[in-house]
Design a protein around this motif. Structure first.
Motif, PDB file in Angstrom:
ATOM      1  N   LYS A  39      35.347  56.864  44.289  1.00 20.39           N
ATOM      2  CA  LYS A  39      35.394  55.602  43.537  1.00 20.39           C
ATOM      3  C   LYS A  39      34.631  54.482  44.226  1.00 20.39           C
ATOM      4  O   LYS A  39      34.454  53.402  43.644  1.00 20.39           O
ATOM      5  CB  LYS A  39      36.851  55.179  43.338  1.00 20.39           C
ATOM      6  CG  LYS A  39      37.636  56.136  42.454  1.00 20.39           C
ATOM      7  CD  LYS A  39      39.101  55.734  42.376  1.00 20.39           C
ATOM      8  CE  LYS A  39      39.882  56.701  41.492  1.00 20.39           C
ATOM      9  NZ  LYS A  39      41.330  56.359  41.453  1.00 20.39           N
ATOM     10  N   TYR A 119      43.521  47.571  40.276  1.00 20.92           N
ATOM     11  CA  TYR A 119      42.486  46.615  40.664  1.00 20.92           C
ATOM     12  C   TYR A 119      41.876  46.977  42.022  1.00 20.92           C
ATOM     13  O   TYR A 119      40.698  46.730  42.268  1.00 20.92           O
ATOM     14  CB  TYR A 119      43.073  45.200  40.686  1.00 20.92           C
ATOM     15  CG  TYR A 119      43.597  44.781  39.338  1.00 20.92           C
ATOM     16  CD1 TYR A 119      42.733  44.343  38.331  1.00 20.92           C
ATOM     17  CD2 TYR A 119      44.953  44.855  39.044  1.00 20.92           C
ATOM     18  CE1 TYR A 119      43.204  43.977  37.078  1.00 20.92           C
ATOM     19  CE2 TYR A 119      45.439  44.493  37.795  1.00 20.92           C
ATOM     20  CZ  TYR A 119      44.562  44.055  36.813  1.00 20.92           C
ATOM     21  OH  TYR A 119      45.026  43.700  35.569  1.00 20.92           O
ATOM     22  N   ASP A 122      39.219  49.511  41.262  1.00 24.49           N
ATOM     23  CA  ASP A 122      38.135  49.077  40.376  1.00 24.49           C
ATOM     24  C   ASP A 122      37.107  48.264  41.166  1.00 24.49           C
ATOM     25  O   ASP A 122      37.134  47.032  41.189  1.00 24.49           O
ATOM     26  CB  ASP A 122      38.709  48.247  39.229  1.00 24.49           C
ATOM     27  CG  ASP A 122      37.640  47.791  38.241  1.00 24.49           C
ATOM     28  OD1 ASP A 122      36.525  48.352  38.272  1.00 24.49           O
ATOM     29  OD2 ASP A 122      37.914  46.874  37.451  1.00 24.49           O
ATOM     30  N   ALA A 124      33.904  47.871  40.681  1.00 25.70           N
ATOM     31  CA  ALA A 124      32.870  47.180  39.909  1.00 25.70           C
ATOM     32  C   ALA A 124      33.358  45.909  39.226  1.00 25.70           C
ATOM     33  O   ALA A 124      32.600  44.958  39.078  1.00 25.70           O
ATOM     34  CB  ALA A 124      32.287  48.127  38.864  1.00 25.70           C
ATOM     35  N   GLY A 125      34.643  45.884  38.814  1.00 23.84           N
ATOM     36  CA  GLY A 125      35.034  44.790  37.937  1.00 23.84           C
ATOM     37  C   GLY A 125      36.207  43.937  38.347  1.00 23.84           C
ATOM     38  O   GLY A 125      36.567  43.010  37.608  1.00 23.84           O
ATOM     39  N   SER A 126      36.840  44.190  39.505  1.00 23.42           N
ATOM     40  CA  SER A 126      38.068  43.470  39.832  1.00 23.42           C
ATOM     41  C   SER A 126      38.034  42.892  41.242  1.00 23.42           C
ATOM     42  O   SER A 126      37.438  43.454  42.157  1.00 23.42           O
ATOM     43  CB  SER A 126      39.282  44.407  39.718  1.00 23.42           C
ATOM     44  OG  SER A 126      39.411  44.899  38.409  1.00 23.42           O
ATOM     45  N   ARG A 127      38.737  41.767  41.385  1.00 26.85           N
ATOM     46  CA  ARG A 127      38.915  41.154  42.696  1.00 26.85           C
ATOM     47  C   ARG A 127      40.155  41.759  43.356  1.00 26.85           C
ATOM     48  O   ARG A 127      41.183  41.941  42.707  1.00 26.85           O
ATOM     49  CB  ARG A 127      39.102  39.643  42.576  1.00 26.85           C
ATOM     50  CG  ARG A 127      37.912  38.897  41.956  1.00 26.85           C
ATOM     51  CD  ARG A 127      38.239  37.430  41.825  1.00 26.85           C
ATOM     52  NE  ARG A 127      39.458  37.217  41.034  1.00 26.85           N
ATOM     53  CZ  ARG A 127      40.210  36.122  41.108  1.00 26.85           C
ATOM     54  NH1 ARG A 127      39.890  35.148  41.944  1.00 26.85           N
ATOM     55  NH2 ARG A 127      41.285  36.006  40.352  1.00 26.85           N
ATOM     56  N   ASP A 138      43.414  40.027  41.258  1.00 29.06           N
ATOM     57  CA  ASP A 138      43.464  40.008  39.796  1.00 29.06           C
ATOM     58  C   ASP A 138      44.775  40.548  39.242  1.00 29.06           C
ATOM     59  O   ASP A 138      45.105  40.308  38.076  1.00 29.06           O
ATOM     60  CB  ASP A 138      42.290  40.813  39.216  1.00 29.06           C
ATOM     61  CG  ASP A 138      40.985  40.042  39.226  1.00 29.06           C
ATOM     62  OD1 ASP A 138      41.033  38.819  39.394  1.00 29.06           O
ATOM     63  OD2 ASP A 138      39.918  40.670  39.080  1.00 29.06           O
TER      64      ASP A 138
END
Length: 328
Positions: A39, A119, A122, A124-127, A138
């Motif tokens: 990941k 999160y 993730d 690519a998309g999460s803090r 997030d």
């Protein structure tokens, strides 16, 4: 592609030496680390394979059971001494994952596994402060059904994922580690850190330290112990709430008790407040409810996980009722 070097350690000392540096990671069964590498959460430059180190499960002269860090989870759960003396540990391991994963996962790896927060995974998309300190969290304002209600901080509300470690916390296990500073024993309840302002640090291990074994002292709870896990589906799911408990009774009163929770904190949560309420008191529903209330007094639920408070109360009361012969 990130180049990775691979070494297979033949001793604890060699493992510590090879792993003492930025970018190095110890590799046991790989059931968590390899997944995180796929990941992009973990990006090691060196893997040090420790799966060939001690996997022995044997009694020490003191009467404690010593489990080598490389022992497979399935072997621990099936071992006659574990099943006889520490049944809650066997039950917790069997509740933890699929048979295939248990056949690969090691005891040391289980202690070191990281949160399953969506999160955190993730990239690519999460803090995520646990993945990238200072970036934000997030989960606080997002989907937090599976997150912690005890021991959290503004920086992180991720829950610890292990079932095995919850039972180990209730059983007063100790973790034997070895490193540049020598050998030391760490109580399991102190091995994992609360997030505070450094959620990226999961444990108290120092650089170059390697888990050698887990030691379980003789337990009085073999005859009255349980592990109960509440989850969204019946197999291969992480706990919403789990309870590991053991107790002894005398003349209708609870003489000694040990309780640990999973799924509701950033580390396996030893319920010392609940134990204090129960110890020496009657085996009654009112006492069970009071114990749960005492342990959850400082809980900080969010919109998505507030249901865990009532679920924890009900699960604890049900387990205690089962162990004391009640009918809740």
């Amino acid at each position: 592609m990130t180049p990775i070097s691979y070494s297979r350690a033949t001793s604890v000392a060699e493992a510590g030496r090879l792993a003492d540096g930025a970018g190095a990671r110890l590799l046991g069964g790989g059931t968590n680390l390899v997944d995180l590498m796929r990941k992009g959460v973990e990006r090691p430059s060196r893997l040090v394979d420790v799966s060939g180190l001690s996997d022995a499960i044997e009694l020490a002269r003191s009467g404690s059971l010593v489990i080598g860090a490389a022992a497979r989870n399935s072997a621990v759960a099936a071992h006659p001494l574990v099943r006889q003396r520490y049944p809650m540990l066997a039950r917790a391991i069997l509740a933890g994952a699929s048979a295939q994963i248990r056949n690969m996962a090691t005891v040391g790896g289980n202690l070191m596994q990281r949160t399953r927060c969506l999160y955190f995974a993730d990239v690519a998309g999460s803090r995520c402060n646990k993945r990238e300190p200072g970036s934000g969290c997030d989960a606080v304002g997002g989907f937090n059904r599976y997150h912690a209600v005890l021991g959290t901080s503004p920086a992180c509300i991720a829950a610890h994922p292990s079932d095995m470690c919850v039972a180990l916390a209730a059983l007063d296990a100790r973790v034997q580690v070895s490193g540049p500073g020598g050998d030391r024993m760490i109580p399991l309840v102190d091995f994992h850190r609360l997030p505070g302002d450094r959620p990226d640090r999961d444990t108290v291990l120092d650089p170059g330290e390697v888990i050698v074994a887990v030691e379980l002292p003789a337990s009085p709870f073999a005859g009255r112990s349980a592990y109960r896990k509440v989850r969204d589906r019946s197999s291969y799911a992480f706990a919403l709430v789990s309870v590991a408990a053991g107790l002894t009774m005398r003349e209708g009163r609870i003489e000694e008790v040990a309780i640990a929770f999973g799924g509701i904190a950033p580390k396996p949560w030893r319920a010392s407040r609940a134990e204090a309420v129960l110890r020496g008191g009657p085996a009654a529903g009112a006492a069970f409810a009071a114990a749960a209330d005492a342990e959850l007094a400082d809980a900080a639920p969010l919109a998505g996980n507030a249901f865990k408070l009532a679920l924890t109360r009900r699960t604890l009361e049900a387990v205690l009722s089962e162990l004391t012969g009640g009918s809740l």
